[in-house]
Structure formats: C-alpha cells, structure tokens
Design an enzyme around this catalytic site. Sequence first.
Site, PDB file in Angstrom:
ATOM      1  N   GLY A 185       0.842  -1.236  -0.033  1.00 47.08           N
ATOM      2  CA  GLY A 185      -0.034  -0.055  -0.003  1.00 47.08           C
ATOM      3  C   GLY A 185       0.734   1.170  -0.050  1.00 47.08           C
ATOM      4  O   GLY A 185       1.145   2.037   1.064  1.00 47.08           O
ATOM      5  N   TYR A 186       1.291   1.563  -1.199  1.00 47.92           N
ATOM      6  CA  TYR A 186       2.455   2.828  -1.227  1.00 47.92           C
ATOM      7  C   TYR A 186       1.596   3.919  -1.987  1.00 47.92           C
ATOM      8  O   TYR A 186       1.603   4.893  -1.521  1.00 47.92           O
ATOM      9  CB  TYR A 186       3.729   2.463  -1.879  1.00 47.92           C
ATOM     10  CG  TYR A 186       4.472   1.305  -1.546  1.00 47.92           C
ATOM     11  CD1 TYR A 186       4.420   1.119   0.014  1.00 47.92           C
ATOM     12  CD2 TYR A 186       5.308   0.594  -2.318  1.00 47.92           C
ATOM     13  CE1 TYR A 186       5.221  -0.146   0.306  1.00 47.92           C
ATOM     14  CE2 TYR A 186       6.238  -0.331  -1.814  1.00 47.92           C
ATOM     15  CZ  TYR A 186       6.064  -0.519  -0.449  1.00 47.92           C
ATOM     16  OH  TYR A 186       6.829  -1.741   0.147  1.00 47.92           O
TER      17      TYR A 186
ATOM     18  N   GLU B  72      11.642  -5.625  -4.660  1.00 48.12           N
ATOM     19  CA  GLU B  72      10.230  -5.576  -5.607  1.00 48.12           C
ATOM     20  C   GLU B  72      10.908  -5.728  -6.950  1.00 48.12           C
ATOM     21  O   GLU B  72      10.480  -6.067  -8.073  1.00 48.12           O
ATOM     22  CB  GLU B  72       9.561  -4.329  -5.535  1.00 48.12           C
ATOM     23  CG  GLU B  72       8.345  -4.173  -6.447  1.00 48.12           C
ATOM     24  CD  GLU B  72       7.369  -3.289  -5.899  1.00 48.12           C
ATOM     25  OE1 GLU B  72       6.431  -3.065  -6.687  1.00 48.12           O
ATOM     26  OE2 GLU B  72       7.441  -2.650  -4.839  1.00 48.12           O
TER      27      GLU B  72
ATOM     28  N   THR C 278       8.223   3.928 -12.502  1.00 46.07           N
ATOM     29  CA  THR C 278       8.349   3.970 -13.781  1.00 46.07           C
ATOM     30  C   THR C 278       9.598   3.975 -14.357  1.00 46.07           C
ATOM     31  O   THR C 278      10.833   4.025 -13.630  1.00 46.07           O
ATOM     32  CB  THR C 278       7.542   5.185 -14.366  1.00 46.07           C
ATOM     33  OG1 THR C 278       8.341   6.211 -13.961  1.00 46.07           O
ATOM     34  CG2 THR C 278       6.246   5.420 -14.132  1.00 46.07           C
TER      35      THR C 278
ATOM     36  N   GLU D  55      11.247   5.858 -16.247  1.00 41.28           N
ATOM     37  CA  GLU D  55      11.909   7.026 -16.237  1.00 41.28           C
ATOM     38  C   GLU D  55      12.488   7.434 -14.940  1.00 41.28           C
ATOM     39  O   GLU D  55      13.677   7.765 -14.731  1.00 41.28           O
ATOM     40  CB  GLU D  55      11.077   8.273 -16.650  1.00 41.28           C
ATOM     41  CG  GLU D  55      10.618   8.126 -17.849  1.00 41.28           C
ATOM     42  CD  GLU D  55       9.124   7.173 -18.358  1.00 41.28           C
ATOM     43  OE1 GLU D  55       9.272   7.070 -19.740  1.00 41.28           O
ATOM     44  OE2 GLU D  55       9.025   6.576 -17.429  1.00 41.28           O
TER      45      GLU D  55
END
Length: 385
Positions: free
Chosen positions: A124-125, A240, A361, A363
């Site tokens: 839950g970020y 992750e 992402t 980027e």
Amino acid sequence: MDFAAGAEAEALRAEVRAFVREHLTADVLGRVAATGDYHDREFHAALAGRGWVGAHWHVEEGGRGWDRAMTDLIYEELASAGAPTEGLAITQIVGEAVRRVGTAEQRRRLLPPICRGELLLALGYTEPGSGSDLASVRTRAARDGAGWVINGQKIFTTLAGEADHVFLLARTDPGAPKHAGLTLFLVPTAAEGFSVAPIFTLSGQRTNVTYYSDVRVGDEARVGAEGQGWEIVNVALAFERGGEFAAQLRRLVTAAVTWGRDRDAGAGFHARLGRAAASAEVARLLGVQASWSRSSAAAGAVEGTMAKVYGTEALLRESRALLDATGVEGLPNRGAAGAAAAGELQHLYREAQIATIYGGTSEVLLTLIAQQRLGLPRGRRSTGA
C-alpha cells in the site's frame, strides 16, 4: 560469479516443471482469468506444501535455509509457465522487510505463517495523483492512545481483495520534510473502516483502490521505527525490483516459437525471434546478478533496478515486434479460435504496457541508476517558465 546452474538446481527445475504440470490445471487458470487476481489459493497452498514459499529464509523463520538462487529458480519456472505468482511474490517482498526491521515478536508471528501459505500481504504505497513519487503521501496515521487511527486512500493495491494485511505507508508527522515523518503499518484488511474496490487493467489483471476511514490499529502493527518509513520502503523496493520479467520474456519466446514452428514465418520473423531470445538471456543474467547482490548492505537495490528496467523495456519492445509479425492472427484474445499461439503473444503485449510502471516507472528508475550507480547529480525540474 558463476552463472551456470549446477546439478542440484537442474533437479529442482525439473521438480518445479513437474509440479506445474500437475497443479496448473484448467480450473486454476479459469479462476485466475475470471477474477483477474494473478493468485490462486489452492495453487499457493500447494506451493507452500512443497516448502517453496520463503524457502531461502532461515529455518527458525519457517523457511528451509536455501540459497536465494534456488528460490529465484522456482519463481522463474512458475512465471515462465504462466502460473499465478502474485501472492507468492508480493508477500515475500513484505516478508523481507519484516525480516530486516520487524520486531522479534513480528517475525515470530508473521514469517512462519507466510511460509505455510496461511498469510498473504499486499503493498500500500501509491496514492491517486502521486504516481511514482511515493513520498507524496497524504494518508494519515495519527496517534490515539497506545494505537493509531488511519485515514486516506491508496491506489494500485494489488492483491488487496485477497490479502490479510496491507503494508501501508502513512504520514505520521505532517510537519516533517517530505521524505521524513513517514511510517509503515501492517493494516488488517478485516479492520473496521477498511474497504476495497477493483480496477481492471489493460491485460485483464485486477488491482485495487483501498480506502481507510478511521481504521484503528495497535502499535504492534507498526513496522520499524516511527518516522523511518521512507528508509524501510526503499529496502522493500530493492526486493520488488529484479529479474522477474526475464521469465515473461522467456514465455514470450516460447509462444512465438509455438506460432512459427509449423509455418513459413520468413526471415524477418526469425530475426525478431532471435532478438527476443537474446533479450531474454540478458534479462536473466541481470536478474542473477541482482539476486547475487541481495546479501549486500543495500540489498542489491541498484542491480535490481537495472534488471527491472531492462526486463520491462525489453518485454515491451520484443512483444510489440513479435505480435506485429503475426499479422491479423495476433489480434484475437486468448482462447479465441485462430489466435496466434492461443492468444499468448497478444496477452503478453498487453501486460507489457503496464510492466514498465510496476515498482516505479522506467523514467524514475533510470534517474535512480544515474544517481546511485553513475554518481550523476540530481537534475533540476523544469518550472515551465
């Protein structure tokens, strides 16, 4: 480092493939397709029954004390076969953080049930409007006696409809600088005031919005010290980001070979297939390097970030190229009559569109690599003036 797999690893690989043939049934795949959750309780229980959940954790934590490379091999084979691995992967990410910063009581309470397949956890970020800027947290956790009251909203809380707890990043000191005043909690999904609503992505995968309305938790739900949430999130993010998308590339190559085997696909197709196979191998090697680096103080954060960026960008590039090569046969969905490779190429192409967002992402992650590996300075943001 030696990239070659030994006899023990190859024996485990054969065992996992046999497991997949037995347990990845039409019923399991049907449930996954129907729910959109890339998790199946029956399949996960069978994995845990083999001792494959958290197998690299210490025996006293419920694991088997295996080398991490062996558990990575298990994941590689499962994901390459299209097995539902979401519960396995996400729960182990949170478990790694608990192993490092949790109290002795939390480790005793949480880690053995994870290994037994009895406990599922979600991340839950992210919040609406914040994207990959995880420090822009508005979800608030306020002290209330010996516990906390949580109010806010999270988005892309994958597995929240199945999980027992959400590993929640909340702001506990609104007056602190942006990256300070953050704290992590394990919030029970059964708590009063917690609710969840599904979001279905382009690939049909389900993620969720989760809501927290005066959710009360005790201080035992806090993971790590108050105000150290940012540091702990970065530990969890290191686990992750890694080489998991190498398995998706391998799956892509297998699907393309299946489609091209019985036809004159032409030199152009074979050139695309060769590039995809090479990309899959590079992604695998970067993943092995990241796994090997997990024992470092930084938990292989930069190596994992490099592997994640390469793997997801390669999946996007190669799936587009191979799907394009199939022409109109590539358009139907999985299961449709006449679909190229039973629709697997098209499905992987759709999954690839969002893979570059997971865990940050491309980027954002390229910026992290530039700063943390190349030592480049943080760039100034344009004001638009």
